[in-house]
Write an enzyme that holds these catalytic residues in place. Structure first.
Site, PDB file in Angstrom:
ATOM      1  NE  ARG A 189     -22.945 -51.971 -28.788  1.00  0.00           N
ATOM      2  CZ  ARG A 189     -22.843 -51.151 -29.803  1.00  0.00           C
ATOM      3  NH1 ARG A 189     -21.670 -50.902 -30.314  1.00  0.00           N
ATOM      4  NH2 ARG A 189     -23.902 -50.589 -30.309  1.00  0.00           N
TER       5      ARG A 189
ATOM      6  CD  GLU B 106     -28.192 -48.198 -29.996  1.00  0.00           C
ATOM      7  OE1 GLU B 106     -27.597 -49.185 -30.426  1.00  0.00           O
ATOM      8  OE2 GLU B 106     -27.986 -47.052 -30.413  1.00  0.00           O
TER       9      GLU B 106
ATOM     10  CG  HIS C  37     -19.558 -53.635 -33.599  1.00  0.00           C
ATOM     11  ND1 HIS C  37     -20.178 -53.623 -34.831  1.00  0.00           N
ATOM     12  CD2 HIS C  37     -20.067 -52.578 -32.914  1.00  0.00           C
ATOM     13  CE1 HIS C  37     -21.029 -52.595 -34.886  1.00  0.00           C
ATOM     14  NE2 HIS C  37     -20.967 -51.939 -33.742  1.00  0.00           N
TER      15      HIS C  37
ATOM     16  NE  ARG D 157     -18.673 -47.956 -30.518  1.00  0.00           N
ATOM     17  CZ  ARG D 157     -19.751 -48.113 -31.299  1.00  0.00           C
ATOM     18  NH1 ARG D 157     -20.642 -47.151 -31.423  1.00  0.00           N
ATOM     19  NH2 ARG D 157     -19.935 -49.226 -31.962  1.00  0.00           N
TER      20      ARG D 157
ATOM     21  CG  HIS E  15     -22.699 -55.610 -31.634  1.00  0.00           C
ATOM     22  ND1 HIS E  15     -23.845 -56.310 -31.328  1.00  0.00           N
ATOM     23  CD2 HIS E  15     -23.064 -54.310 -31.689  1.00  0.00           C
ATOM     24  CE1 HIS E  15     -24.853 -55.445 -31.211  1.00  0.00           C
ATOM     25  NE2 HIS E  15     -24.396 -54.233 -31.417  1.00  0.00           N
TER      26      HIS E  15
HETATM   27  C1  LIG Z   1     -22.537 -52.508 -38.726  1.00  0.00           C
HETATM   28  C2  LIG Z   1     -22.159 -51.304 -37.906  1.00  0.00           C
HETATM   29  C3  LIG Z   1     -23.122 -50.613 -37.195  1.00  0.00           C
HETATM   30  C4  LIG Z   1     -22.778 -49.479 -36.444  1.00  0.00           C
HETATM   31  N1  LIG Z   1     -23.750 -48.771 -35.809  1.00  0.00           N
HETATM   32  C5  LIG Z   1     -23.414 -47.612 -35.169  1.00  0.00           C
HETATM   33  C6  LIG Z   1     -24.411 -46.775 -34.603  1.00  0.00           C
HETATM   34  O1  LIG Z   1     -25.592 -47.062 -34.703  1.00  0.00           O
HETATM   35  N2  LIG Z   1     -24.016 -45.637 -33.977  1.00  0.00           N
HETATM   36  C7  LIG Z   1     -22.695 -45.272 -33.868  1.00  0.00           C
HETATM   37  O2  LIG Z   1     -22.397 -44.223 -33.274  1.00  0.00           O
HETATM   38  N3  LIG Z   1     -21.743 -46.058 -34.405  1.00  0.00           N
HETATM   39  C8  LIG Z   1     -22.070 -47.193 -35.057  1.00  0.00           C
HETATM   40  N4  LIG Z   1     -21.082 -47.964 -35.617  1.00  0.00           N
HETATM   41  C9  LIG Z   1     -19.698 -47.509 -35.527  1.00  0.00           C
HETATM   42  C10 LIG Z   1     -19.503 -46.331 -36.459  1.00  0.00           C
HETATM   43  O3  LIG Z   1     -20.197 -46.569 -37.656  1.00  0.00           O
HETATM   44  C11 LIG Z   1     -18.044 -46.126 -36.787  1.00  0.00           C
HETATM   45  O4  LIG Z   1     -17.265 -46.157 -35.649  1.00  0.00           O
HETATM   46  C12 LIG Z   1     -17.825 -44.772 -37.433  1.00  0.00           C
HETATM   47  O5  LIG Z   1     -18.748 -44.587 -38.446  1.00  0.00           O
HETATM   48  C13 LIG Z   1     -16.426 -44.704 -37.979  1.00  0.00           C
HETATM   49  O6  LIG Z   1     -16.342 -43.610 -38.853  1.00  0.00           O
HETATM   50  P1  LIG Z   1     -14.961 -43.240 -39.495  1.00  0.00           P
HETATM   51  O7  LIG Z   1     -15.242 -42.101 -40.397  1.00  0.00           O
HETATM   52  O8  LIG Z   1     -13.949 -43.112 -38.453  1.00  0.00           O
HETATM   53  O9  LIG Z   1     -14.554 -44.550 -40.361  1.00  0.00           O
HETATM   54  P2  LIG Z   1     -15.283 -45.219 -41.585  1.00  0.00           P
HETATM   55  O10 LIG Z   1     -16.664 -44.775 -41.708  1.00  0.00           O
HETATM   56  O11 LIG Z   1     -15.051 -46.682 -41.498  1.00  0.00           O
HETATM   57  O12 LIG Z   1     -14.480 -44.659 -42.859  1.00  0.00           O
HETATM   58  C14 LIG Z   1     -13.185 -45.091 -43.130  1.00  0.00           C
HETATM   59  C15 LIG Z   1     -12.749 -44.521 -44.471  1.00  0.00           C
HETATM   60  O13 LIG Z   1     -11.346 -44.669 -44.606  1.00  0.00           O
HETATM   61  C16 LIG Z   1     -11.037 -45.098 -45.906  1.00  0.00           C
HETATM   62  N5  LIG Z   1      -9.738 -45.736 -45.893  1.00  0.00           N
HETATM   63  C17 LIG Z   1      -9.286 -46.754 -45.110  1.00  0.00           C
HETATM   64  N6  LIG Z   1      -8.007 -47.036 -45.415  1.00  0.00           N
HETATM   65  C18 LIG Z   1      -7.638 -46.181 -46.387  1.00  0.00           C
HETATM   66  C19 LIG Z   1      -6.444 -45.997 -47.139  1.00  0.00           C
HETATM   67  N7  LIG Z   1      -5.346 -46.738 -46.931  1.00  0.00           N
HETATM   68  N8  LIG Z   1      -6.409 -45.036 -48.099  1.00  0.00           N
HETATM   69  C20 LIG Z   1      -7.513 -44.267 -48.359  1.00  0.00           C
HETATM   70  N9  LIG Z   1      -8.673 -44.403 -47.667  1.00  0.00           N
HETATM   71  C21 LIG Z   1      -8.722 -45.348 -46.706  1.00  0.00           C
HETATM   72  C22 LIG Z   1     -12.186 -46.009 -46.250  1.00  0.00           C
HETATM   73  O14 LIG Z   1     -12.248 -46.200 -47.655  1.00  0.00           O
HETATM   74  C23 LIG Z   1     -13.349 -45.203 -45.679  1.00  0.00           C
HETATM   75  O15 LIG Z   1     -13.732 -44.223 -46.617  1.00  0.00           O
HETATM   76  C24 LIG Z   1     -21.426 -49.088 -36.372  1.00  0.00           C
HETATM   77  C25 LIG Z   1     -20.452 -49.797 -37.080  1.00  0.00           C
HETATM   78  C26 LIG Z   1     -20.802 -50.888 -37.845  1.00  0.00           C
HETATM   79  C27 LIG Z   1     -19.736 -51.629 -38.598  1.00  0.00           C
END
Ligand SMILES: Cc1cc2nc3c(=O)[nH]c(=O)nc-3n(C[C@H](O)[C@H](O)[C@H](O)COP(=O)(O)OP(=O)(O)OC[C@H]3O[C@@H](n4cnc5c(N)ncnc54)[C@H](O)[C@@H]3O)c2cc1C
Length: 486
Positions: free
Chosen positions: A273, A114, A334, A369, A227
């Site tokens: 990006r 990538e 993104h 990132r 993105h």
């Molecule tokens: C379309 C897309 C493609 C991506 N592709 C990649 C990739 O290929 N490789 C990579 O490394 N990264 C990728 N990313 C980025 C990566 O997915 C995220 O940065 C990472 O998964 C974030 O994980 P997280 O657990 O921090 O948050 P999230 O996975 O967003 O989880 C957040 C959680 O918090 C909960 N939450 C939020 N507010 C509250 C609240 N007030 N009370 C209770 N629960 C709450 C939500 O319900 C959810 O369960 C991508 C992102 C997107 C959007």
């Protein structure tokens, strides 16, 4: 009575789940998710996870250097070194949990490329890597007696109590309270503060607002990633065309169907990006058109169907067959590099409060990132967070003792309509890919400050809508304050 647990994890994406799984099984862990447990940025991840899983043609130093270049050397080198060195073991761990990364015919892991990566080092499950990881982590968590996952619970207030943290939570029909010795914020991104984003509805920056209200340090919130290649549609949630499509050879074309990246960066379509997004905006000004395309039609049809089944299906819904047609693309919000400031053990500046994943600022990403480093960050710093909590428990840190009820009155006036829409328009106008001119930023900041003050000081009914508006206003306020001070 408040429900008691040793560790409360707010968020059920990769970061929250992996933290929960890394905690010792003698601790009671409650994990909350605002909506269903699969609605998260994690579930949408397409490209994969970047890690040096073999030293044949790759090295830790190269991964570190690629990360630093993408981050414009504003990264924290200790955090980057930790990420890169500890990452491979966490990737192997999730494979033990059942995550099925694609393999070559000889059984070795398939690795893709990538933007910004100098080597093929991204492991993936077709183009639905995030969903595969979340499914397998949820299945693993379901087998652990010490982990309880509760859906449709929105934390709207945190309070520091003696030896712990209390959370007030909105449920579908009222409120609950949890009291924990340690609280881990894993609430993901802020995409919904923008008009167009790849992030799902839960990404309203709640964790950042909750930490900010407790007085935690928030760092570099204006480091927002746009993105370059989201599917260009009118929808609020934009469908992502993964960078891996460019990694596998797609060309980026302007409105005249010409490649143009050579005018902006020698790395062409595979520049980081921020570089590609800026190039698109400048090119759009040059040509007077927002029409841009990805062209992957020169790759074999069967290869594309097998490698990018999710993107193929997603585009087909808009009437675009990626094996034959150009894919219309344009940048959109993104990812968030900044967030709640944490140390290498994911500790915030508030006692017993941790932050992991996208809502945190480890310093790993610097200003931009590197692709596929964020799932890795969620794993590496989720594990470190769990280890730190475990060490505190072993060291005999006392547990909270007050579990009496402290409900918040939910009554109040209904919130005015249109505030969230207004905040999104302000952000889109003031700071999209590049900051707008100083007057526009200043006006945006002034109006967002007024909205925030009104939400904070008015006596509004506490609903999910109100809480999310408060989070969006807080996040917009901090971002535009930072931008206007630069
Ligand atoms: C379309 C897309 C493609 C991506 N592709 C990649 C990739 O290929 N490789 C990579 O490394 N990264 C990728 N990313 C980025 C990566 O997915 C995220 O940065 C990472 O998964 C974030 O994980 P997280 O657990 O921090 O948050 P999230 O996975 O967003 O989880 C957040 C959680 O918090 C909960 N939450 C939020 N507010 C509250 C609240 N007030 N009370 C209770 N629960 C709450 C939500 O319900 C959810 O369960 C991508 C992102 C997107 C959007």
């Amino acid at each position: 009575m408040s429900e008691k647990c040793d560790v409360l994890i707010v968020g059920c994406g990769a970061a929250g789940l992996y933290t929960a799984l890394s905690l010792p099984e003698n601790l009671n862990v409650t994990v909350l998710s605002k909506k269903d447990d699969t609605v998260s940025n994690s579930s949408l991840a397409q490209g994969g996870v970047a890690a040096v899983l073999s030293f044949e043609n790759d090295s830790f130093d190269l991964h570190i250097e690629d990360t630093m270049i993408a981050g414009q050397r504003c990264n924290d080198i200790d955090a980057v070194t930790t990420l890169v060195h500890e990452g491979p073991d966490q990737v192997r761990k999730i494979m033990e949990y059942g995550v099925d990364f694609d393999k070559n015919e000889d059984g070795t892991l398939q690795k893709t490329l990538e933007g910004g990566h100098s080597r093929r080092r991204i492991v993936h499950h077709k183009d639905t890597t995030g969903a595969e990881i979340v499914d397998k982590l949820l299945a693993q968590a379901a087998e652990r007696k010490n982990i309880k996952i509760l859906e449709n619970r929105a934390v709207f207030k945190l309070t520091c109590v003696k030896n712990g943290i209390r959370a007030n939570v909105l449920t579908g029909d009222g409120q609950e309270e949890y009291c924990a010795a340690y609280c881990v914020l894993a609430t993901g991104g802020i995409g919904r503060v923008y008009k167009y984003t790849t992030n799902p509805c839960v990404a309203t920056g709640d964790g950042i607002r909750l930490a900010y209200e407790l007085g935690a340090q928030i760092k570099n919130l204006s480091y927002v990633q746009f993105h370059p290649t989201a599917f260009n549609s009118d929808g609020r949630e934009q469908f992502l065309i993964s960078e891996a499509v460019r990694g596998e050879g797609a060309y980026l074309l302007n409105c005249n169907k010409e490649r143009f990246m050579q005018r902006y960066d020698e790395r062409l379509e595979l520049a980081p990006r921020d570089v590609v997004s800026k190039a698109i905006i400048i090119e759009s000004r040059r040509t007077g058109s927002n029409n841009f395309y990805l062209d992957i039609t020169h790759r074999d049809r069967d290869y594309l169907l097998n490698r990018f089944p999710g993107i193929y299906e997603g585009c087909l819904k808009y009437g675009v067959d990626i094996t034959k047609d150009l894919i219309p693309v344009f940048p959109c919000q993104h990812y968030l590099m900044g967030g709640i400031a944490v140390d290498l053990n994911s500790r915030t500046t508030v006692s017993r409060l941790y932050a992991v994943g996208e809502c945190s600022n480890t310093g790993v990403h610097g200003k931009n990132r590197l692709a596929s480093n964020s799932l890795l960050e969620a794993l590496v710093f989720g594990r470190r967070c769990a280890e730190d909590i475990s060490n505190c428990v072993k060291a005999g840190m006392p547990a909270p003792d007050d579990f009496s009820d402290h409900p918040v009155s939910l009554d109040g006036a209904p919130m005015m309509k249109g505030l969230r829409t207004e905040i999104r328009s302000i952000m889109q106008r003031s700071y999209f890919v590049m900051p707008a001119n100083a007057d526009v930023v200043r006006m945006g900041f002034k109006r967002v400050s007024e909205i925030l003050a009104r939400l904070q000081n008015g006596k509004f009914r506490i609903t999910p809508d109100y809480c999310e508006a408060l989070s969006l206003a807080t996040v917009a306020y901090i971002i535009l304050k930072e931008v206007s001070e630069k």
